[in-house]
Scaffold this motif. Structure first.
Motif, PDB file in Angstrom:
ATOM      1  N   TYR A 169      -2.472   8.832  -4.683  1.00  0.00           N
ATOM      2  CA  TYR A 169      -3.074   7.496  -4.728  1.00  0.00           C
ATOM      3  C   TYR A 169      -2.151   6.504  -4.025  1.00  0.00           C
ATOM      4  O   TYR A 169      -0.993   6.815  -3.725  1.00  0.00           O
ATOM      5  CB  TYR A 169      -3.327   7.046  -6.174  1.00  0.00           C
ATOM      6  N   THR A 170      -2.680   5.317  -3.782  1.00  0.00           N
ATOM      7  CA  THR A 170      -1.924   4.239  -3.142  1.00  0.00           C
ATOM      8  C   THR A 170      -1.883   3.052  -4.089  1.00  0.00           C
ATOM      9  O   THR A 170      -2.863   2.769  -4.786  1.00  0.00           O
ATOM     10  CB  THR A 170      -2.603   3.834  -1.820  1.00  0.00           C
TER      11      THR A 170
ATOM     12  N   GLU B  70       1.886   4.772  -0.723  1.00  0.00           N
ATOM     13  CA  GLU B  70       1.261   6.049  -1.037  1.00  0.00           C
ATOM     14  C   GLU B  70       2.224   6.878  -1.881  1.00  0.00           C
ATOM     15  O   GLU B  70       3.339   7.176  -1.451  1.00  0.00           O
ATOM     16  CB  GLU B  70       0.889   6.806   0.234  1.00  0.00           C
TER      17      GLU B  70
ATOM     18  N   ALA C 273       5.176   8.979  -0.141  1.00  0.00           N
ATOM     19  CA  ALA C 273       4.800   9.943   0.897  1.00  0.00           C
ATOM     20  C   ALA C 273       5.583   9.701   2.178  1.00  0.00           C
ATOM     21  O   ALA C 273       5.900  10.629   2.916  1.00  0.00           O
ATOM     22  CB  ALA C 273       3.293   9.864   1.165  1.00  0.00           C
TER      23      ALA C 273
ATOM     24  N   GLU D 279       3.307  10.269  -3.519  1.00  0.00           N
ATOM     25  CA  GLU D 279       3.144  11.700  -3.254  1.00  0.00           C
ATOM     26  C   GLU D 279       3.876  12.558  -4.277  1.00  0.00           C
ATOM     27  O   GLU D 279       3.504  13.708  -4.498  1.00  0.00           O
ATOM     28  CB  GLU D 279       3.677  12.020  -1.848  1.00  0.00           C
TER      29      GLU D 279
ATOM     30  N   ALA E 170       0.863  -1.194   0.000  1.00  0.00           N
ATOM     31  CA  ALA E 170       0.000   0.000   0.000  1.00  0.00           C
ATOM     32  C   ALA E 170       0.893   1.236   0.000  1.00  0.00           C
ATOM     33  O   ALA E 170       0.931   2.007   0.958  1.00  0.00           O
ATOM     34  CB  ALA E 170      -0.929   0.005   1.205  1.00  0.00           C
TER      35      ALA E 170
END
Length: 437
Positions: free
Chosen positions: A116-117, A90, A153, A92, A88
């Protein structure tokens, strides 16, 4: 008048045959589109790689038969406790800028809005499945010690690999690749692997010199997987000193950039430095957009992101705010004195790579080239001058037995050059028609 004998050096040799053997299940020539890390960092809604099957099918329709990617082996198979992050991740990019938009919005490669992930392992599986459907092979590399983690991220990916002592990083990469290859084999995709690169551009990454342990790990991985081509790539191989490269590379996957007039402009405007007093200088200010904010007002991405990349805050500001028309106009105006040396440099570097590969009896690949790093919306390399330089590089490579070649580093779905569809299809057809075996 009888022909004079001027020595063996006057007897031309046919250098079109490949420099070294290629596994029989792989294409006789590779025409490569460079997707780097963008295939997972620009995969959100409305972005170039949102639908990976559509992107692969589009590449195949243009005549490409190979995709070169960052497969993120350390994130996925490095054993660094990042499985949850990989499942998962993320995305950025470099982050939001104060005045709206995001840092890197008008750069190449760094124009990643994020938001989005993504499950990176599932994404890799989807890519290989799409490649199988559309007759594409995949060149696997890692940009992780160069820039890939900067688009996340969270700093966890970067901090985990950065914590590994410098002298242990090649071993970490080799073991991660070994596990990834075994996983791809179990998934039924081993024959889809065209090449495994221990790392992209080892000379421009946070790694020791390849001879300081890296070549040993390449040999280890080759022994583990003797049916696969395994190597490491150089951003700027020592063209005048090729014999100094370490032995044991399974392929000569080297890059050919001739900056020439672009380098002259970069030095003039001091865009690649860091912490320059008085930045931007007068020369760069003259090329900026009318709405360019002051440097302090624009700010900069998080400190850890710059530690995870090879670019600087001056580059991000400069490329985000330069006027691409003014940029291109300067390059075109000043190009004529550089034309001959840039053509010659592309040819001589390509030939040096091919000669080294033939001496080592390994296949040669030019996985990146030809001019260099330009603003996203500058079209110097997409224009007539840049295309002529690219065609010169491709044809020189074909004439000297290079197995795989990019049309241009910018010929990929995340670059404006992707819209030059007729040019790509025609040049790809020329590559694939070359007498390779």
């Amino acid at each position: 008048m009888a022909d004079r004998y001027l020595g063996s050096g006057t007897i031309e040799r046919d250098e079109r045959p490949l420099t070294g053997p290629v596994p029989a299940h792989l294409p006789p020539r590779l025409t490569i589109t460079l997707w780097d890390f963008s295939w997972y960092t620009q995969a959100g809604p409305g972005q170039p790689y949102e639908d990976i099957d559509t992107a692969v099918a589009d590449a195949a329709s243009l005549g490409y038969n190979a995709i070169r990617i960052c497969a993120a082996p350390l994130l996925l198979f490095g054993g660094l406790g990042l499985d949850d992050l990989a499942g998962a991740l993320e995305i950025e990019g470099l982050g939001a800028s104060p005045g709206g938009g995001f840092y890197g919005q008008r750069t190449r490669w760094y124009d990643t809005p994020g938001g989005y992930t993504i499950d990176v392992r599932a994404r890799l599986r989807e890519l290989f499945e799409a490649a199988a459907r559309h007759g594409i092979v995949v060149i696997l590399a890692s940009w992780e010690y160069q820039q890939s983690p900067a688009f996340a991220a969270s700093p966890r990916w970067f901090e985990a690999i950065d914590a590994v002592p410098l002298e242990q990083r090649y071993r970490l990469l080799a073991r991660a690749w070994d596990r990834m290859i075994e996983w791809l084999t179990a998934e039924g995709h081993r024959a889809r692997i065209a090449l495994v690169e221990l790392h992209n551009e080892v000379d421009f990454s946070i790694l020791p010199a390849l001879e300081d342990g890296g070549a040993d790990e390449v040999r280890w991985l080759r022994e583990r997987h003797p049916d696969l081509l395994v190597t490491a790539s150089y951003g700027k191989p020592p063209h005048l000193d090729m014999h100094s490269l370490p032995d044991g590379l399974g392929a000569a996957q080297f890059h050919v950039y001739s900056y020439g007039v672009l380098d002259a402009l970069q030095q003039r405007i001091d865009i690649r430095s860091e912490g320059s007093e008085g930045f931007p200088n007068a020369e760069l200010r003259a090329l900026l957009r009318d709405d360019a904010p002051p440097v302090d007002a624009y700010g900069r991405a998080a400190d850890w992101k710059f530690r995870a990349t090879v670019i600087t805050d001056q580059m991000v500001y400069g490329y985000d705010w330069v006027d691409p028309q003014k940029w291109d106009a300067w390059l075109v105006e000043h190009y004529p004195p550089y034309e001959h040396v840039m053509l010659r440099e592309i040819a001589s570097r390509t030939i040096a790579i091919a000669r080294w590969a033939r001496w080592q009896q390994v296949p040669a690949i030019v996985g990146e080239g030809w001019v260099g790093y330009t603003p996203l919306h500058g079209d110097f390399e997409e224009g007539g001058i840049g295309r002529a330089l690219a065609e010169h590089g491709v044809r020189t490579a074909l004439a000297h037995g290079v197995w795989g070649v990019v049309l241009c580093s910018n010929a990929a779905p995340h670059h404006p050059m992707w819209q030059l569809r007729e040019w790509q299809a025609a040049l790809n057809a020329e590559i694939l028609a070359a007498d390779a075996r």
